[in-house]
Motif scaffolding. Structure first.
Motif, PDB file in Angstrom:
ATOM      1  N   ARG B 504      45.176  47.318  48.559  1.00 33.57           N
ATOM      2  CA  ARG B 504      46.330  46.642  48.150  1.00 33.57           C
ATOM      3  C   ARG B 504      45.715  45.343  47.420  1.00 33.57           C
ATOM      4  NH1 ARG B 504      51.799  45.659  51.435  1.00 33.57           N
ATOM      5  NH2 ARG B 504      52.535  43.950  49.936  1.00 33.57           N
ATOM      6  N   GLU B 508      48.849  38.470  45.583  1.00 39.69           N
ATOM      7  CA  GLU B 508      50.127  37.673  46.040  1.00 39.69           C
ATOM      8  C   GLU B 508      49.825  36.697  47.327  1.00 39.69           C
ATOM      9  OE1 GLU B 508      52.718  40.420  48.242  1.00 39.69           O
ATOM     10  OE2 GLU B 508      51.456  42.007  48.008  1.00 39.69           O
ATOM     11  N   HIS B 522      50.913  45.810  61.245  1.00 35.44           N
ATOM     12  CA  HIS B 522      51.045  44.416  60.521  1.00 35.44           C
ATOM     13  C   HIS B 522      49.477  44.081  60.275  1.00 35.44           C
ATOM     14  CE1 HIS B 522      55.298  44.581  60.892  1.00 35.44           C
ATOM     15  NE2 HIS B 522      55.051  45.036  62.213  1.00 35.44           N
ATOM     16  N   ARG B 527      46.304  32.444  54.523  1.00 36.59           N
ATOM     17  CA  ARG B 527      46.028  32.040  52.846  1.00 36.59           C
ATOM     18  C   ARG B 527      45.069  30.873  52.914  1.00 36.59           C
ATOM     19  NH1 ARG B 527      50.803  32.904  49.092  1.00 36.59           N
ATOM     20  NH2 ARG B 527      49.987  30.968  48.182  1.00 36.59           N
ATOM     21  N   SER B 531      48.803  28.799  55.190  1.00 36.10           N
ATOM     22  CA  SER B 531      49.828  29.435  55.686  1.00 36.10           C
ATOM     23  C   SER B 531      49.597  30.891  56.004  1.00 36.10           C
ATOM     24  CB  SER B 531      50.881  29.637  54.688  1.00 36.10           C
ATOM     25  OG  SER B 531      50.424  29.854  53.348  1.00 36.10           O
ATOM     26  N   LEU B 532      50.359  31.233  57.183  1.00 32.08           N
ATOM     27  CA  LEU B 532      50.027  32.617  57.605  1.00 32.08           C
ATOM     28  C   LEU B 532      51.015  33.635  57.045  1.00 32.08           C
ATOM     29  CD1 LEU B 532      50.250  32.022  61.529  1.00 32.08           C
ATOM     30  CD2 LEU B 532      48.183  33.036  60.210  1.00 32.08           C
ATOM     31  N   VAL B 533      50.582  34.663  56.573  1.00 29.08           N
ATOM     32  CA  VAL B 533      51.437  35.729  55.878  1.00 29.08           C
ATOM     33  C   VAL B 533      51.237  36.936  56.553  1.00 29.08           C
ATOM     34  CG1 VAL B 533      51.870  34.569  53.867  1.00 29.08           C
ATOM     35  CG2 VAL B 533      49.675  35.936  53.886  1.00 29.08           C
ATOM     36  N   SER B 534      51.976  37.888  56.617  1.00 32.13           N
ATOM     37  CA  SER B 534      51.985  39.125  57.053  1.00 32.13           C
ATOM     38  C   SER B 534      52.396  40.143  56.009  1.00 32.13           C
ATOM     39  CB  SER B 534      52.591  39.439  58.475  1.00 32.13           C
ATOM     40  OG  SER B 534      53.932  38.961  58.368  1.00 32.13           O
ATOM     41  N   THR B 535      51.751  41.210  56.261  1.00 34.18           N
ATOM     42  CA  THR B 535      52.356  42.593  55.335  1.00 34.18           C
ATOM     43  C   THR B 535      51.906  43.735  56.247  1.00 34.18           C
ATOM     44  OG1 THR B 535      51.563  43.568  53.262  1.00 34.18           O
ATOM     45  CG2 THR B 535      49.709  42.713  54.392  1.00 34.18           C
ATOM     46  N   SER B 536      52.568  44.793  55.723  1.00 35.91           N
ATOM     47  CA  SER B 536      52.636  46.016  56.616  1.00 35.91           C
ATOM     48  C   SER B 536      51.956  46.972  55.917  1.00 35.91           C
ATOM     49  CB  SER B 536      54.107  46.165  57.107  1.00 35.91           C
ATOM     50  OG  SER B 536      54.748  46.460  55.927  1.00 35.91           O
ATOM     51  N   PRO B 539      53.696  53.025  58.486  1.00 36.49           N
ATOM     52  CA  PRO B 539      53.689  53.490  60.064  1.00 36.49           C
ATOM     53  C   PRO B 539      53.552  54.703  60.504  1.00 36.49           C
ATOM     54  CG  PRO B 539      56.053  53.249  59.135  1.00 36.49           C
ATOM     55  CD  PRO B 539      54.940  53.039  57.992  1.00 36.49           C
ATOM     56  N   TYR B 540      53.166  55.652  59.140  1.00 36.38           N
ATOM     57  CA  TYR B 540      53.161  57.083  59.713  1.00 36.38           C
ATOM     58  C   TYR B 540      51.542  57.153  60.158  1.00 36.38           C
ATOM     59  CZ  TYR B 540      57.083  58.077  56.964  1.00 36.38           C
ATOM     60  OH  TYR B 540      58.441  58.157  56.463  1.00 36.38           O
TER      61      TYR B 540
END
Lengths: 132, 743
Positions: B504, B508, B522, B527, B531-536, B539-540
């Protein structure tokens, strides 16, 4: 005649027929002068007293005035420095604000990413529902 | 105590508390060095007695610092000299002579290098006499202060250009702050290297190790000339320009885990918020909170005297136990227990507050361990050695004993980061390593007999994290997030590695984000500005892992069919091949159109003997050595010989044949065929040696081979599908895709 003779010898009689060396008028004048002098001295004393209190009062006023003057100068200086203080305070506050803004920005970004994730998950759930 | 009249102090530094030399903790730690403007430094004991006064520099001594191991002292003065002194104050060497005053000096982590300022430059000089110093321009103004943290090996510098900067030891700038209003007069790392404080006129700033600022405070104190942290890293003291000493507490640390959020909102209070139902829990403590960790349904809080363990189900009754030493530097959690590190050692506690063990090795320095150099899982603890950074000690988490033969894992290069996977059986524990070149390697922790193999997963990995629920591994490279859905793939089928990988673009998330954790589906990143960012991720994958761990292969196949994703199929193929579930592997390989492998698996399925099937699976995984070992173990000499013949591993084939006195003629026959086909002459000495004695009769060979297969079918241990045609079961080189790798 006798009086004259006595007068020549420098002796006089007053009204009370007491023998005097001075002429009665002179003696009277002298005693008047004496009285006057006494009055004068008394008056002068009073005057001095009055002047003394006056000076004292004036002195007090002077110190008071001096104090007030210093106060005024201090106040004026303070006023001047307050502007500066304000400025530095403002600067400090500005720095704090920038800091908070940065914090806010960080939280905003975090929020955005969470919202995005939520929408992704909702999409996913919807997709699952649709497929079934 | 009073100082002599002409002594105006410029700085002081306590003798390091945990000096490993000597062992006996005598009064050595009760001395501090005081530098002063008269060009002398004084060693002063705790009682205030001046133990020694040493004439050190012309002009003022500006800075003095003990080495981290306490063996030496460095001073820098207005005369531009940097001098090294012995523990007792004898001059050892004059390290350098500059034309400008040296304002600040700092020791390197191993006490073999010294960093000092030279005007606008930073100079890093090894202690050896002839070693060349590293110099770089560190600022636009004069640098006033430097600090080098031994734990994370980062350098901060700050000075009259009103900026502070973070550097690595190669002189690369990691962070450059915005300009402040006034010159920065002090800067100091916390002992654990997670944060640093910066002081300026009426300013105290707390920053993360990557440079961004956590908080700013504007105390009315004038310039802060010096800053020092408490050993637990929760309090900082500052010497300020108006003669005051200020003491600041670090508060508002915030931790998040799943639906819980814990905030240290005062020095003795934590507020835990459950986001699901907005309930608030206020936890009060008797002493100052030193470290907090929230993971795996437990909140672990270390105060200066005790440790509290809360379960997320019950915030009212924590497990409490006393701590030997107050300054806990690190807490790391696994599902069943957690590890706590303080200056004295490493301790493993269970969540009910019981001390499980305390792993230890010769020459361990617990005080400089950090999250990168220690890792814990349910059964294993890995610690990177400090003295030899190539070594990793692995301990059993239950007993605290060094695993295996007592030798540490040795990597080719210096190890920067270690991480253990969290799930799966104990025997398959994997250790991920990032080395000095930022290559990510993976190795098994427990090896039986065979040599330890470490496989490279990827280059230029900045940070990594294992998933907490499944054995997925995530890593950050330049501009990309990588997730290995099933890192075991490298042991099964390297060709599948790229297809079981998730890429990925991390554009961004800004420039060089840092990977913090991998919880559930997750990925939590930080950054570069903090700042904390999360991405997923899908789920499979987790569901698939779950099915496979429960050996529910049909469900797994059904899931893959439902999702129709190649990477999922590839994972399943690798998992099935790893677990030697041939049917599923066949289906999965078919789905990703690996025809050759499907065919190979079909061939394997026809082999009657279990061991031979295992060996063939090992071949599929590209492990011919393992395959051979399995065959020899099972007494399948003929197959082992055939294996080597088909790999064109002629020497080994002949060696086996001669050793076991069978099939020497078979080997010779195949060798001749091979030479004929490639129109070559025999030039192998050993073959020349045996050539004369053996006659090649193909009829005889064929019949012998046929007999071997017959024997195999009759073996009682076969227990599997036997097929009528034995020719079919004979593996042919064409159907062996991985074999070509070896030959």
């Amino acid at each position: 005649m006798a009086d004259e003779a006595l007068a020549k010898a420098g002796l006089h009689f007053d009204e009370l027929n007491k023998i005097r060396v001075l002429e009665p008028e002179v003696a009277q004048q002298t005693s008047e002068l004496k009285e006057d002098c006494k009055d004068f001295v008394e008056k002068i004393g009073d005057f001095q007293k009055i002047v003394g209190t006056f000076i004292e009062v004036v002195d007090n006023v002077a110190t008071e005035v001096e104090k007030e003057k210093m106060k005024a100068i201090g106040a004026r200086n303070l006023l001047k420095s307050i502007a500066k203080q304000r400025e530095s305070h403002q600067q400090q506050l500005r720095a704090l604000i920038t800091e908070k803004k940065m914090q806010l920005e960080r939280l905003r970004i975090q929020h955005d990413s969470l919202v995005k994730e939520e929408s992704e998950q909702n999409d996913f759930i919807e997709q699952l529902i649709l497929q079934k | 105590m009073t100082l002599p009249k002409d002594c105006f102090p410029t700085g002081m530094h306590w003798f390091p508390k945990t000096s490993t030399g000597g062992g006996a903790k005598k009064s050595a730690s009760d001395v501090f060095v005081l530098t002063s403007t008269d060009g002398k430094f004084r060693l002063i004991s705790r009682t205030g007695r001046i133990e020694k006064t040493v004439e050190a520099h012309k002009g003022a001594v500006l800075c003095g610092q003990w080495s981290p191991d306490g063996t030496a002292l460095v001073t820098a003065g207005e005369d531009g000299q940097v001098k090294i002194w012995s523990r007792s104050g004898m001059l050892r060497s004059t390290l350098t002579q500059n034309s400008l005053p040296v304002y600040s000096v700092s020791w390197g982590p191993d006490a073999d290098q010294v960093l000092f300022t030279n005007g606008k430059q930073l100079v890093l000089k090894p202690l050896q006499a002839n070693a060349k110093p590293t110099m770089w321009k560190g600022s636009d103004g004069i640098i006033l202060v430097v600090d080098w943290n031994p734990v994370n090996n980062l350098i901060i510098s700050a000075g009259e250009d009103c900026r502070y900067r973070v550097w690595d030891t190669y002189g690369r700038m990691i962070y450059n702050s915005a300009a402040h209003d006034y010159p920065i007069t002090s800067a100091s790392w916390t002992p654990d290297g997670e944060m640093f404080a910066v002081g300026s006129f009426n300013t105290l700033r707390l920053c993360d190790r990557s440079g961004w600022s956590y908080a700013l405070e504007k105390p009315n104190t004038g310039s802060i000339f010096s800053l020092a942290w408490s050993s637990d890293g929760t309090q900082v003291a500052g010497a300020s320009g108006n003669g005051q000493v200020l003491i600041a507490n670090v508060i508002e640390r915030r931790l998040e885990w799943k639906n819980f959020e814990a905030t240290v909102n005062a020095s003795k209070q934590i507020i835990v918020k459950n986001v699901m139902n907005d309930t608030l829990e206020k936890l009060d403590f008797r002493d100052r909170i030193v470290k907090v960790s929230l993971s795996f349904n437990h909140l672990v809080v270390a105060t200066s005297s005790q440790c509290y363990v809360y379960s997320s189900r019950n915030w009212n009754t924590p497990m409490i136990f006393d701590l030997k030493e107050g300054s806990v530097t690190l807490i790391k959690q696994a599902e069943k227990h957690f590890v706590m590190v303080d200056g004295g050692g490493v301790y493993v506690y269970s969540y009910d507050g019981r001390l499980v063990c305390s792993p230890r090795y010769q020459g361990m320095k617990a005080d400089i361990l950090n999250t990168q150099t220690i890792s814990i899982s349910n059964d294993t603890i890995a610690i990177r050695d400090k003295t030899d950074e190539k070594l990793i000690y692995v301990f059993d988490a239950q007993t605290g004993k060094i695993m295996g033969d007592g030798k540490p894992i040795s990597h080719k290069l210096e190890v920067m980061e270690v991480a253990l996977d969290q799930c799966g059986p104990t025997g398959e524990r994997r250790l991920a390593i990032i080395d000095k070149n930022r290559d990510l390697h993976m190795t098994s922790v427990r090896v039986f007999g065979a040599e330890r193999k470490s496989v490279k997963l990827g280059p230029m990995i900045h940070s990594m994290a294992w998933n907490d629920e499944t054995n997925m591994l995530a890593g950050m490279t330049d501009g990309k997030i990588l997730v290995w859905y099933y890192p075991n793939t490298v042991y099964v089928d390297k060709d599948l590695l790229t297809s079981t990988q998730y890429h990925r673009d991390s554009a961004e998330f800004g420039k060089s984000p840092q990977l913090l954790a991998f919880v559930g589906n997750h990925l939590i990143l930080r950054r570069s500005e903090g700042s904390l960012v999360s991405t997923s991720i899908s789920p499979y994958i987790a569901v698939l892992h779950d099915y496979v761990n429960g050996s529910r292969w049909e469900d797994a196949v059904r899931l893959c069919r439902f999702v129709k994703d190649d990477s999922l199929w590839s994972c399943l193929a690798a998992m099935a091949a790893y677990s030697k579930d041939l049917n599923t592997a066949e289906v999965a390989y078919a789905a990703i159109k690996e025809v050759n492998k499907v065919q190979f698996i079909m061939n394997i399925k026809d082999i009657p003997v279990k061991e031979a099937r295992n060996a063939e699976m090992a071949l599929l995984c590209g492990n011919p050595l393992d395959a051979e070992a399995i065959l020899l173990q099972a007494g399948l000499i003929f197959r082992a010989i055939m294996l080597n013949i088909q790999l064109y591993n002629w020497d080994r084939a002949l060696e086996l044949a001669v050793k076991h006195k069978t099939h020497v003629d078979t080997v010779m026959g195949y060798r001749l065929k091979y030479l004929d086909r490639f129109d070559k002459k025999e030039n192998n000495k050993r073959y020349l040696q045996y050539k004369d004695g053996i006659e090649v009769d193909w009829e005889k060979i064929e019949s012998k081979i046929e007999m071997e297969y017959q024997k195999e079918r009759e073996r009682p241990s076969g227990g599997g599908s036997t097929t009528a045609s034995s020719t079919n079961s004979r593996p042919t080189p064409s159907s062996r895709p991985t074999a070509s790798q070896r030959s």
